[in-house]
Design a protein around this motif. Structure first.
Motif, PDB file in Angstrom:
ATOM      1  N   HIS A   1      65.168   3.534  -2.455  1.00 48.75           N
ATOM      2  CA  HIS A   1      64.842   2.574  -1.952  1.00 48.75           C
ATOM      3  C   HIS A   1      63.749   1.772  -2.830  1.00 48.75           C
ATOM      4  CE1 HIS A   1      61.503   4.565  -0.002  1.00 48.75           C
ATOM      5  NE2 HIS A   1      62.209   5.533   0.327  1.00 48.75           N
ATOM      6  N   GLU A   2      64.225   1.925  -4.011  1.00 46.91           N
ATOM      7  CA  GLU A   2      63.236   1.119  -5.240  1.00 46.91           C
ATOM      8  C   GLU A   2      64.272   0.419  -6.245  1.00 46.91           C
ATOM      9  OE1 GLU A   2      61.096  -0.927  -6.180  1.00 46.91           O
ATOM     10  OE2 GLU A   2      59.522   0.477  -5.321  1.00 46.91           O
ATOM     11  N   ILE A   3      63.919  -0.853  -6.887  1.00 43.07           N
ATOM     12  CA  ILE A   3      64.515  -1.371  -7.655  1.00 43.07           C
ATOM     13  C   ILE A   3      64.622  -0.519  -9.015  1.00 43.07           C
ATOM     14  CG2 ILE A   3      64.609  -3.545  -6.631  1.00 43.07           C
ATOM     15  CD1 ILE A   3      62.362  -4.307  -8.726  1.00 43.07           C
ATOM     16  N   VAL A   4      65.290  -1.162  -9.957  1.00 36.60           N
ATOM     17  CA  VAL A   4      65.397  -0.349 -11.401  1.00 36.60           C
ATOM     18  C   VAL A   4      64.988  -1.417 -12.598  1.00 36.60           C
ATOM     19  CG1 VAL A   4      66.881   0.746 -13.081  1.00 36.60           C
ATOM     20  CG2 VAL A   4      67.088   1.258 -10.680  1.00 36.60           C
ATOM     21  N   ASP A   5      63.977  -1.151 -13.412  1.00 38.40           N
ATOM     22  CA  ASP A   5      63.780  -2.021 -14.400  1.00 38.40           C
ATOM     23  C   ASP A   5      64.799  -1.832 -15.440  1.00 38.40           C
ATOM     24  OD1 ASP A   5      61.742  -3.029 -13.072  1.00 38.40           O
ATOM     25  OD2 ASP A   5      60.014  -2.015 -14.187  1.00 38.40           O
TER      26      ASP A   5
END
Length: 462
Positions: free
Chosen positions: A229-233
């Motif tokens: 539940h985290e975005i990816v750079d």
């Protein structure tokens, strides 16, 4: 055959002419995956650190996205990596994927706060240093990838750089009653008006908790969980390829087999050895603040975005976030009288690790260059948290009313397992069998700090 000798486990690989024997390919792949895991460990230290702390808020303290945890006592802060031993912390971790756009409402008054993503990059400033300048108001936090709602000028808008954020602040009012009123006046609510739990001020209340990165397979369990539940750079896609090879993928369970469990468990231990060396024996140019002293400039990051001129600061970031949490521009102040400055000592004057069974002294010359105050704090090497001694005191500094000064205004501090006779007020107790390190903090560092004309003594065996 390879043009030069290989080392480590690959030194035992047998060759079939210019190629490795097929029977030895598993050894090579084991080493490849081990090395990938070591690099992934160093890369993910800040992410796993905040994810672990977030889990402690949820599972140990019972705090929701809408609450604040208030760390007041020494015991409250024992799980917090390199915490200031005396300054209260008020903070929480918010999963914007669950809350959607969120409003943090600050009451007017002297506060200093901020927002950071789980890579511990600052993405918003609140309070006196922020756009409200201490006047209070409503701060709208917008999750990444979402359009900013159409709001009027009564809102201060912050676009989060991660789906999970830490909101933390300090009250600057010296009056305890007014300070507590500011804490009680914070409100965290959904922007869309949905009913949410009342913002509670939660106390650790003596419960044991641990905010440093887990060890063994638990490290990868925590990393897998936060990755879901985290975005990816964009800059992290090669590291995500490493995670895929290690059984950590978006939307898939983490179910390592016996081989991968063995490799990941060993790589966590190896990665931590690398992290310890990278933090406690820094190789960065200019890390020593004075060439003839053992004090390091601990925060080697140049900016909150962790980007150098030609590279992203991978090892600089790993060094700081193994031994500390959170970073802002104010923590590496370049302006006299503003912000903070941090120096760290991991060895004595002779370059030997600081031993909890030995006795040491630290000479602090007169007129330390700190506009507000200075402090020297002792941390346990294993946890990087405040030393959990019988004394239940980990620091000495200029705010201690019982601190004994020398006739010339200088101060001698003492570290060791037993108190020096007649000098207990200047003593911090250490623990035999455990190593320790120290931070020396300047709050509002002044020009003699920046031009290095004032020089702190080394920690010296007594």
């Amino acid at each position: 055959m390879p043009s030069s000798p290989v080392h480590g486990t690959l030194a035992n690989v047998r060759m079939d002419g210019e190629l490795p024997r097929r029977a030895d390919l598993p050894t090579i792949f084991d080493e490849l995956d081990h090395q990938l895991a070591c690099q992934a460990y160093l890369w993910s230290l800040p992410l796993v650190s905040y994810a672990q702390w977030q889990a402690q808020h949820r599972d140990v303290f019972g705090a929701t996205d809408y609450d604040l945890v208030h760390y007041v006592t020494y015991q409250d802060r024992l799980g917090l990596i390199t915490a200031n031993a005396t300054t209260p912390y008020i903070l929480n971790f918010i999963d914007l994927s669950q809350t959607g756009p969120l409003v943090v409402e600050l009451p007017p008054g002297p506060t200093a706060g901020g927002l950071s993503d789980f890579w511990q990059r600052e993405c918003g400033i609140l309070g006196e240093m922020g756009p409200d300048q201490g006047r209070g108001g409503k701060h709208l936090i917008v999750p990444p990838g979402q359009d900013t709602p159409d709001v009027d000028d009564s809102y201060y808008v912050h676009e989060a750089s991660g789906m999970n954020v830490m909101f933390g602040f300090r009250t600057l009012d010296p009056d305890p009653a007014r300070s507590q009123k500011l804490v009680d006046g914070i409100r965290i609510t959904p922007f869309d008006g949905r009913e949410a739990p009342q913002t509670r001020i939660v106390s650790p209340a003596g419960r044991a908790w641990n905010g440093d990165q887990p060890r063994g397979l638990d490290y990868w369990v925590r990393l897998h969980d936060i990755y879901q539940h985290e975005i990816v750079d964009e800059r992290d896609r090669f590291y995500l390829a490493m995670l895929k090879q290690l059984g950590i993928e978006k939307g898939k369970p983490f179910e390592p087999d016996e081989r991968l469990t063995r490799i990941l468990t060993a790589a966590t231990a190896t990665g931590e050895l690398m992290a310890q060396a990278n933090s406690f024996a820094k190789r960065f140019p200019g890390a020593l603040y004075w060439p003839d002293r053992q004090w390091d400039l601990v925060a080697q990051l140049d900016h909150s975005d962790q980007r150098g001129e030609h590279h992203d600061q991978l090892l600089e970031r790993a060094a700081w976030f193994y031994e500390a949490v959170s970073f802002s521009e104010a923590m590496k102040s370049q302006t006299p009288g503003v912000g903070q400055a941090y120096l760290g000592a991991y060895t004595d004057a002779a370059g030997e690790w600081l031993d909890g069974g030995e006795h040491y002294t630290l000479h602090v010359p007169a007129d330390p260059p700190a506009k507000l105050f200075w402090s020297a704090t002792v941390y346990d090497v294993d946890t990087r948290c405040l030393i959990d001694n019988e004394q239940q005191r980990g620091d000495r500094g200029s705010r201690d009313p019982d601190l004994v000064k020398n006739d010339d205004g200088s101060v001698d501090l003492y570290f060791g397992p037993t108190a020096p006779g007649g000098r207990e007020a200047n003593w911090v107790q250490t623990i035999p069998g455990r190593h320790w390190f120290s931070y020396f903090r300047f709050y509002g560092p002044l020009e003699p700090y920046f031009d290095r004309s004032w020089k702190l003594g080394d920690i010296t065996p007594a």
